[in-house]
Scaffold this active site. Sequence first.
Site, mmCIF file in Angstrom:
data_model
loop_
_atom_site.group_PDB
_atom_site.id
_atom_site.type_symbol
_atom_site.label_atom_id
_atom_site.label_comp_id
_atom_site.label_asym_id
_atom_site.label_seq_id
_atom_site.Cartn_x
_atom_site.Cartn_y
_atom_site.Cartn_z
ATOM 1 N N LYS A 10 2.514 -2.639 11.681
ATOM 2 C CA LYS A 10 1.830 -3.236 10.538
ATOM 3 C C LYS A 10 0.495 -2.528 10.360
ATOM 4 O O LYS A 10 -0.362 -2.537 11.249
ATOM 5 C CB LYS A 10 1.610 -4.718 10.788
ATOM 6 C CG LYS A 10 0.864 -5.411 9.657
ATOM 7 C CD LYS A 10 0.800 -6.903 9.896
ATOM 8 C CE LYS A 10 -0.006 -7.587 8.821
ATOM 9 N NZ LYS A 10 -0.094 -9.017 9.046
ATOM 10 N N LYS A 44 5.520 -2.293 7.741
ATOM 11 C CA LYS A 44 4.822 -2.932 6.632
ATOM 12 C C LYS A 44 3.494 -2.226 6.379
ATOM 13 O O LYS A 44 2.761 -1.980 7.339
ATOM 14 C CB LYS A 44 4.572 -4.375 7.017
ATOM 15 C CG LYS A 44 3.799 -5.166 6.009
ATOM 16 C CD LYS A 44 3.495 -6.510 6.590
ATOM 17 C CE LYS A 44 2.476 -7.179 5.707
ATOM 18 N NZ LYS A 44 1.931 -8.359 6.284
ATOM 19 N N SER A 65 2.657 -7.225 -1.344
ATOM 20 C CA SER A 65 2.113 -7.769 -2.590
ATOM 21 C C SER A 65 1.495 -6.715 -3.501
ATOM 22 O O SER A 65 1.710 -6.728 -4.719
ATOM 23 C CB SER A 65 1.087 -8.851 -2.257
ATOM 24 O OG SER A 65 0.042 -8.318 -1.448
HETATM 25 C C1 PBG Z 1 -0.511 -12.296 7.756
HETATM 26 C C2 PBG Z 1 0.219 -11.514 6.743
HETATM 27 C C3 PBG Z 1 -0.267 -10.667 5.726
HETATM 28 C C4 PBG Z 1 0.846 -10.287 4.966
HETATM 29 C C5 PBG Z 1 1.958 -10.866 5.553
HETATM 30 N N1 PBG Z 1 1.564 -11.604 6.664
HETATM 31 C C6 PBG Z 1 -1.620 -10.295 5.310
HETATM 32 C C7 PBG Z 1 -2.566 -9.599 6.145
HETATM 33 O O1 PBG Z 1 -2.281 -9.038 7.197
HETATM 34 O O2 PBG Z 1 -3.705 -9.641 5.711
HETATM 35 C C8 PBG Z 1 0.787 -9.435 3.736
HETATM 36 C C9 PBG Z 1 1.968 -9.479 2.845
HETATM 37 C C10 PBG Z 1 1.778 -8.911 1.494
HETATM 38 O O3 PBG Z 1 0.768 -8.261 1.162
HETATM 39 O O4 PBG Z 1 2.678 -9.128 0.675
HETATM 40 N N2 PBG Z 1 -1.124 -11.655 8.777
#
Ligand code: PBG
Length: 312
Positions: free
Chosen positions: A180, A233, A260
Site C-alpha cells: 500500500k 493499492k 478513489s
Molecule cells: C484506510 C484506507 C484508505 C483507503 C482504503 N483504506 C485511506 C488511506 O490510507 O488514507 C483508500 C481507498 C481509496 O482511496 O479509495 N487506511
Amino acid sequence: MRETELTPRDFVLPLFVRHGEGERVPISSMPGHAQLSVDLLKDEVQEIVELGIPAVILFGIPEHKDDVGSDAYADNGIVQRAVREIKETCGRDLLVITDVCFCEFTDHGHCGIVNEKPGFADVDNDATLDILVKEAVSHAQAGADMIAPSGMMDGMIDVIRTGLDEAGFEHIPIMSYAAKYSSAFYGPFREAAESAPTFGDRRTYQMDPANGNEALREVGLDVAEGADLLMVKPALSYLDVISRVKQEFPEVPLAAYNVSGEFAMVKAAAEQGWIDEQRVAMEILTSIKRAGADVIITYHAKDACRWLMVDG
Ligand code: PBG
C-alpha cells in the site's frame, strides 16, 4: 481470441456506512457514491447482489472518534452493525469484507495509536497491533466473511491470524493490503471516510511510490505471516507492481484497489465531456486484470456490471 475478459465476479464494491437513520450523504468527489446509514443498506446490497457483484468491502464512519478509535472494536460499532444488517439481508449471496484500520475512528486520523514524543508524533506500531486484533475479532463475531487489514503495521497479519484462530475463526481469510503506497490518489476517500490525518502524513507506514522491489519484500512478509489474499493499492500507477507480485506469488490470489482518486479523475473528465467514461473505465479495469489482478476493488463496479450487461 481476446485474452482478458471482465465479469461482474471480478469486482468488489466499497461501501461507506455511517450512523443515523435514513441518511444518504453524497460524497461530492465521488459522484454516485454516498455514505449510507445502516438502515439504507438493505436496498443497496440487494441491488448489488442482483447485478452479480460477489463482494463488498465496508468502511465505517463512527458517530464519535477518540484517540484510540474505540468504536472500531465496539460490539455495536458502526461496522459491526452494518455487517449484521448485510448478512441478515443477503446471507451467503454476498461476501462481506471489512477494512480493518483506525484512521476513520481516531480523532487524529492516523491508522493507529499515536505516540507523542517531544517534537515528534508517530504511530506506535506494536501498541496498535493489540487493538487491530480486537477490531478483527469483533468484525468476525459480527459475521464478516473476510478481514482486510489496511494499516500497514509491521507484523499485523501474524497477530491477526493468531487472534482470529484463538477466537475460533480459523476459517476466516485475511486479505492483506500488502503493498500500500503513500498515495495522493486517496484524496477523495479521505473526504468520504472523514479520515484525513489532522497532522503529519502516512509516509512512515505506507510505501514510497518510487519503490518496486520493496513491494515484493512487503508482500513476502505478509505471505509468510499467513495472508490468504494480497493487495496492491492503488492500481493504475502500480500496474508493474501488480504484474511483479503475480509473477512472484502466482499461487496467492491478488486483489488490486482501483482507488478513489483514480475513479474521481475519470468521473471529472467525463463530466466535462473530455473522455468517454464507459470506454475509459472499462479500459482501466481490463488493464488491471491483464496486469495480473484476480480481484478488482472498484467504485465503478456497479456501472461496469451494467455496461457488461448491455455490451457484453
Ligand atoms: C484506510 C484506507 C484508505 C483507503 C482504503 N483504506 C485511506 C488511506 O490510507 O488514507 C483508500 C481507498 C481509496 O482511496 O479509495 N487506511
